[in-house]
Write an enzyme that holds these catalytic residues in place. Structure first.
Site, short mmCIF file in Angstrom:
data_model
loop_
_atom_site.label_atom_id
_atom_site.label_comp_id
_atom_site.label_asym_id
_atom_site.label_seq_id
_atom_site.Cartn_x
_atom_site.Cartn_y
_atom_site.Cartn_z
N ASP A 164 6.63 15.56 -4.60
CA ASP A 164 8.09 15.80 -4.63
C ASP A 164 8.60 15.77 -6.07
O ASP A 164 9.50 16.54 -6.43
CB ASP A 164 8.82 14.74 -3.80
CG ASP A 164 8.64 14.97 -2.31
OD1 ASP A 164 8.52 16.13 -1.89
OD2 ASP A 164 8.61 13.98 -1.56
N ARG A 220 31.67 -3.69 -7.74
CA ARG A 220 30.86 -4.58 -8.58
C ARG A 220 29.46 -4.68 -7.98
O ARG A 220 29.31 -4.95 -6.79
CB ARG A 220 31.47 -5.99 -8.64
CG ARG A 220 32.72 -6.05 -9.49
CD ARG A 220 33.35 -7.43 -9.44
NE ARG A 220 34.46 -7.52 -10.36
CZ ARG A 220 35.70 -7.06 -10.12
NH1 ARG A 220 35.96 -6.46 -8.97
NH2 ARG A 220 36.65 -7.19 -11.01
N ASN A 273 18.39 15.90 -5.77
CA ASN A 273 18.33 14.70 -4.93
C ASN A 273 19.58 13.84 -5.09
O ASN A 273 20.31 13.63 -4.15
CB ASN A 273 17.13 13.82 -5.33
CG ASN A 273 15.89 14.11 -4.50
OD1 ASN A 273 15.95 14.85 -3.52
ND2 ASN A 273 14.78 13.53 -4.89
N GLU A 274 19.77 13.34 -6.31
CA GLU A 274 20.86 12.38 -6.50
C GLU A 274 21.17 12.14 -7.97
O GLU A 274 20.37 12.46 -8.85
CB GLU A 274 20.55 11.03 -5.84
CG GLU A 274 19.61 10.10 -6.57
CD GLU A 274 18.15 10.45 -6.49
OE1 GLU A 274 17.58 10.78 -7.53
OE2 GLU A 274 17.56 10.39 -5.42
N ALA A 276 23.18 -2.55 -4.35
CA ALA A 276 23.39 -4.01 -4.39
C ALA A 276 24.83 -4.39 -4.74
O ALA A 276 25.07 -5.10 -5.73
CB ALA A 276 22.39 -4.65 -5.38
P1 NAD Z 1 7.95 10.30 -7.50
O1 NAD Z 1 7.54 11.70 -7.50
O2 NAD Z 1 6.92 9.24 -7.59
O3 NAD Z 1 8.90 10.05 -6.25
C1 NAD Z 1 9.16 8.77 -5.78
C2 NAD Z 1 9.11 8.82 -4.27
O4 NAD Z 1 10.26 9.49 -3.77
C3 NAD Z 1 7.90 9.56 -3.74
O5 NAD Z 1 7.39 8.86 -2.63
C4 NAD Z 1 8.51 10.91 -3.33
O6 NAD Z 1 7.78 11.57 -2.34
C5 NAD Z 1 9.86 10.48 -2.85
N1 NAD Z 1 10.87 11.54 -2.81
C6 NAD Z 1 11.35 12.27 -3.84
N2 NAD Z 1 12.27 13.13 -3.38
C7 NAD Z 1 12.34 12.94 -2.04
C8 NAD Z 1 13.13 13.51 -1.01
N3 NAD Z 1 14.08 14.42 -1.27
N4 NAD Z 1 12.98 13.04 0.25
C9 NAD Z 1 12.08 12.08 0.53
N5 NAD Z 1 11.31 11.50 -0.39
C10 NAD Z 1 11.45 11.93 -1.67
O7 NAD Z 1 8.97 9.95 -8.65
P2 NAD Z 1 9.82 10.88 -9.53
O8 NAD Z 1 9.04 12.01 -10.03
O9 NAD Z 1 10.49 9.98 -10.51
O10 NAD Z 1 10.88 11.44 -8.47
C11 NAD Z 1 12.24 11.14 -8.56
C12 NAD Z 1 12.80 10.86 -7.21
O11 NAD Z 1 12.15 9.76 -6.67
C13 NAD Z 1 14.25 10.49 -7.35
O12 NAD Z 1 15.08 11.61 -7.17
C14 NAD Z 1 14.45 9.41 -6.30
O13 NAD Z 1 15.16 9.87 -5.17
C15 NAD Z 1 13.06 9.04 -5.86
N6 NAD Z 1 12.89 7.61 -6.08
C16 NAD Z 1 12.95 6.80 -4.99
C17 NAD Z 1 12.89 5.45 -5.16
C18 NAD Z 1 12.99 4.57 -3.96
O14 NAD Z 1 13.03 5.12 -2.85
N7 NAD Z 1 13.10 3.27 -4.14
C19 NAD Z 1 12.74 4.88 -6.42
C20 NAD Z 1 12.67 5.75 -7.51
C21 NAD Z 1 12.76 7.11 -7.33
#
Ligand code: NAD
Length: 278
Positions: A63, A162, A136-137, A199
């Site tokens: 992803d 906060r 994504n976000e 949080a």
């Molecule tokens: P990465 O490729 O290792 O992605 C982190 C995880 O998020 C992976 O498991 C990936 O499959 C999943 N992911 C990413 N987009 C997704 C989607 N639209 N739906 C479901 N799962 C999804 O890390 P990266 O290259 O830094 O990717 C960035 C994305 O990773 C960010 O947009 C964020 O949404 C996601 N992320 C998730 C977490 C968490 O869930 N705690 C933490 C950090 C980043």
């Protein structure tokens, strides 16, 4: 990016020009490189390899690789498809051992286009305005100091938040970071954005909404931090450290990115595959 005037179209039948050129965005590990070479070999004589002006961008990795592809080709009118070289992906329709199936589908040239919404994030700082786009976000975070953020919706104060930070996600991103912090999963197709707390502090002195707030395309979220002098802004896989931020505005962008579907995998199948272990 492709501009669309009707937001509510989810699926469009393949009416675009026939795709002639393709590019590859490859995760830098041996397996992904091997799969990408295989795709290149199999596509010889079918499509022309062109990293600069592709009609189709094939992401090989996970992803995160798809997010990189989107950001790399954001300003071009291209279609995206993903091959996953790890376990499972949300943006990837093909697995590493399905190169033959992908090439056959490309040859058949029958597809649907799924436009996915983006967020437009406007950061005002030091007399400047920077614009970012997120599939994504967007996240505002600080790892050790409590953030105090005034949150306005179309100019009206919603709350003084906060906590660690704020995440605003698209329906595509609702299954990513947003889901991990307790946000809802949103069925794709309708242009919505979701504001979710990271949080948030909830006690007798300070209180915020606590639950996610889902907003439509007419809304603008404005964030004004009490201590935005050093803020960490996350945009998909990217992170920016920005000084002296006056405000951050988030809305659903008019532009979308096009994912191409040669095979139909429903959203329910995607979430079952990713989250429901049976
Ligand atoms: P990465 O490729 O290792 O992605 C982190 C995880 O998020 C992976 O498991 C990936 O499959 C999943 N992911 C990413 N987009 C997704 C989607 N639209 N739906 C479901 N799962 C999804 O890390 P990266 O290259 O830094 O990717 C960035 C994305 O990773 C960010 O947009 C964020 O949404 C996601 N992320 C998730 C977490 C968490 O869930 N705690 C933490 C950090 C980043």
């Amino acid at each position: 990016m492709t501009s669309v005037s009707i937001y509510y179209i989810v699926y469009t039948l393949g009416v675009m020009k026939t795709m002639k050129q393709y590019a590859l965005v490859i995760k830098q590990d041996d397996l992904s490189k091997h799969v990408a070479n295989k795709i290149k070999h199999e596509l010889k004589g079918i499509m022309e390899y062109d990293q600069e002006n592709p009609d189709l961008v094939i992401s090989v990795g996970g992803d995160g690789t798809m997010l990189m592809s989107i950001h790399q080709y954001l300003n071009q009118n291209v279609n995206f498809i993903g091959v996953h070289t790890g376990t499972l992906g949300f943006f990837t329709d093909y697995q590493k051992d399905e190169v033959f199936e992908l090439v056959e589908a490309i040859k058949q040239d029958k597809y649907r286009i799924t436009p996915r919404n983006l967020l437009e994030v406007k950061v005002k700082h030091e007399g400047k305005e920077d614009i970012y786009w997120a599939l994504n976000e967007m996240r505002i975070d600080h790892d050790y100091t409590t953030q105090v953020i005034d949150i306005y919706i179309n100019g009206e104060l919603l709350e003084v938040f906060r906590g660690n930070g704020i995440c605003v996600s698209t329906p595509s991103g609702s299954t990513a970071y947003n889901k991990s912090i307790g946000g809802a999963v949103i069925y794709p197709g309708v242009p919505l954005m979701q504001l979710t707390e990271v949080a948030g502090i909830q006690h007798n002195a300070y209180r915020s909404l606590g639950s996610s707030l889902i907003l439509d395309a007419d809304k603008i979220i404005k964030l004004v931090g009490h201590h935005f002098d050093h803020v960490y802004l996350g945009i998909d896989h990217l992170a920016y450290s920005i000084e002296n931020v006056e405000s951050i505005e988030v809305k659903i962008a008019k532009q979308t990115v096009n994912f191409i579907e040669y095979r139909q995998l429903s959203f329910i199948q995607r979430i079952r595959r990713a989250f429901i272990n049976e």
